[in-house]
Scaffold this motif. Structure first.
Motif, PDB file in Angstrom:
ATOM      1  N   TYR A  28      65.585  71.583  80.223  1.00 47.46           N
ATOM      2  CA  TYR A  28      64.229  72.503  79.898  1.00 47.46           C
ATOM      3  C   TYR A  28      63.826  71.908  78.345  1.00 47.46           C
ATOM      4  CZ  TYR A  28      61.884  77.316  77.950  1.00 47.46           C
ATOM      5  OH  TYR A  28      61.093  77.800  78.149  1.00 47.46           O
ATOM      6  N   ALA A  29      64.643  71.434  77.778  1.00 47.96           N
ATOM      7  CA  ALA A  29      63.430  70.717  76.662  1.00 47.96           C
ATOM      8  C   ALA A  29      62.611  69.381  76.921  1.00 47.96           C
ATOM      9  CB  ALA A  29      64.296  70.120  75.507  1.00 47.96           C
ATOM     10  N   THR A  30      63.204  68.765  78.040  1.00 49.08           N
ATOM     11  CA  THR A  30      62.489  67.663  79.057  1.00 49.08           C
ATOM     12  C   THR A  30      61.235  68.719  79.753  1.00 49.08           C
ATOM     13  OG1 THR A  30      64.281  66.394  78.990  1.00 49.08           O
ATOM     14  CG2 THR A  30      62.437  65.942  80.461  1.00 49.08           C
ATOM     15  N   LEU A  31      61.629  69.430  80.013  1.00 49.96           N
ATOM     16  CA  LEU A  31      60.296  70.463  81.176  1.00 49.96           C
ATOM     17  C   LEU A  31      59.205  70.576  79.919  1.00 49.96           C
ATOM     18  CD1 LEU A  31      58.899  71.105  83.407  1.00 49.96           C
ATOM     19  CD2 LEU A  31      60.631  73.202  82.799  1.00 49.96           C
ATOM     20  N   GLN A  32      59.533  71.013  78.584  1.00 56.25           N
ATOM     21  CA  GLN A  32      58.770  71.778  77.967  1.00 56.25           C
ATOM     22  C   GLN A  32      57.737  70.400  77.217  1.00 56.25           C
ATOM     23  OE1 GLN A  32      58.006  74.820  77.418  1.00 56.25           O
ATOM     24  NE2 GLN A  32      59.328  74.835  79.253  1.00 56.25           N
ATOM     25  N   GLU A  67      59.293  58.376  74.159  1.00 54.79           N
ATOM     26  CA  GLU A  67      59.864  58.643  73.137  1.00 54.79           C
ATOM     27  C   GLU A  67      59.460  59.198  72.176  1.00 54.79           C
ATOM     28  OE1 GLU A  67      56.673  55.880  71.468  1.00 54.79           O
ATOM     29  OE2 GLU A  67      58.179  54.200  72.570  1.00 54.79           O
ATOM     30  N   GLU A  68      58.771  60.755  72.195  1.00 60.46           N
ATOM     31  CA  GLU A  68      58.692  61.954  72.108  1.00 60.46           C
ATOM     32  C   GLU A  68      60.282  63.287  72.241  1.00 60.46           C
ATOM     33  OE1 GLU A  68      57.506  65.260  69.531  1.00 60.46           O
ATOM     34  OE2 GLU A  68      56.947  63.567  69.858  1.00 60.46           O
ATOM     35  N   LEU A  69      60.806  62.682  73.746  1.00 64.42           N
ATOM     36  CA  LEU A  69      62.120  63.759  73.964  1.00 64.42           C
ATOM     37  C   LEU A  69      62.508  62.799  73.442  1.00 64.42           C
ATOM     38  CD1 LEU A  69      63.088  65.568  75.841  1.00 64.42           C
ATOM     39  CD2 LEU A  69      63.648  63.715  77.789  1.00 64.42           C
ATOM     40  N   GLU A  70      63.083  61.543  73.381  1.00 64.24           N
ATOM     41  CA  GLU A  70      64.214  61.042  72.793  1.00 64.24           C
ATOM     42  C   GLU A  70      64.445  61.363  71.206  1.00 64.24           C
ATOM     43  OE1 GLU A  70      64.844  56.778  75.174  1.00 64.24           O
ATOM     44  OE2 GLU A  70      63.441  57.016  73.545  1.00 64.24           O
ATOM     45  N   ASP A  71      63.296  61.729  69.876  1.00 64.75           N
ATOM     46  CA  ASP A  71      63.065  61.890  68.930  1.00 64.75           C
ATOM     47  C   ASP A  71      63.786  63.155  68.940  1.00 64.75           C
ATOM     48  OD1 ASP A  71      62.362  61.544  66.561  1.00 64.75           O
ATOM     49  OD2 ASP A  71      60.966  62.949  66.859  1.00 64.75           O
ATOM     50  N   ARG A  72      62.877  64.528  69.774  1.00 66.90           N
ATOM     51  CA  ARG A  72      63.794  65.554  69.181  1.00 66.90           C
ATOM     52  C   ARG A  72      64.864  65.506  70.269  1.00 66.90           C
ATOM     53  NH1 ARG A  72      58.464  69.121  72.819  1.00 66.90           N
ATOM     54  NH2 ARG A  72      56.247  68.261  71.217  1.00 66.90           N
TER      55      ARG A  72
END
Length: 98
Positions: A28-32, A67-72
């Motif tokens: 879900y976070a990835t989709l957002q 990179e943003e996904l990995e950070d979050r």
């Protein structure tokens, strides 16, 4: 199989995330996060406990998205295994798949 010119190919990353990546809202976070970038692709849980991500778009957009996904999601990711290439587009949108 027909030959494609670079103008017909798009940057693609396939990523396998290892860690505590299932049951924590990772897909879900990835989709957002994907909604913040001009990317298409999919994210899904794998039977072995990893999460698979495939993202396509302009190289800078795909890299910035990952990179943003990995950070979050860094508290949950132990390792990211990344393969990238250029190929014809396979997706029209970004979605969670099974």
């Amino acid at each position: 199989m027909p030959e494609f010119t670079m103008s017909e190919k798009i940057y693609r990353e396939e990523v396998h995330f290892t860690g505590r990546v299932q049951g924590v809202g990772f897909r879900y976070a990835t989709l957002q996060v994907a909604k913040e970038f001009e990317v298409t692709g999919e994210v899904k849980n794998l039977p072995d406990g990893r999460v698979y991500l495939c993202a396509e778009g302009a190289e800078r957009e795909v890299v910035a998205f990952r990179e943003e996904l990995e950070d979050r999601m860094s508290p949950f990711i132990r390792e990211s295994e990344i393969k990238s290439d250029f190929r014809p587009s396979s997706y029209k949108s970004f979605e969670i798949t099974r």
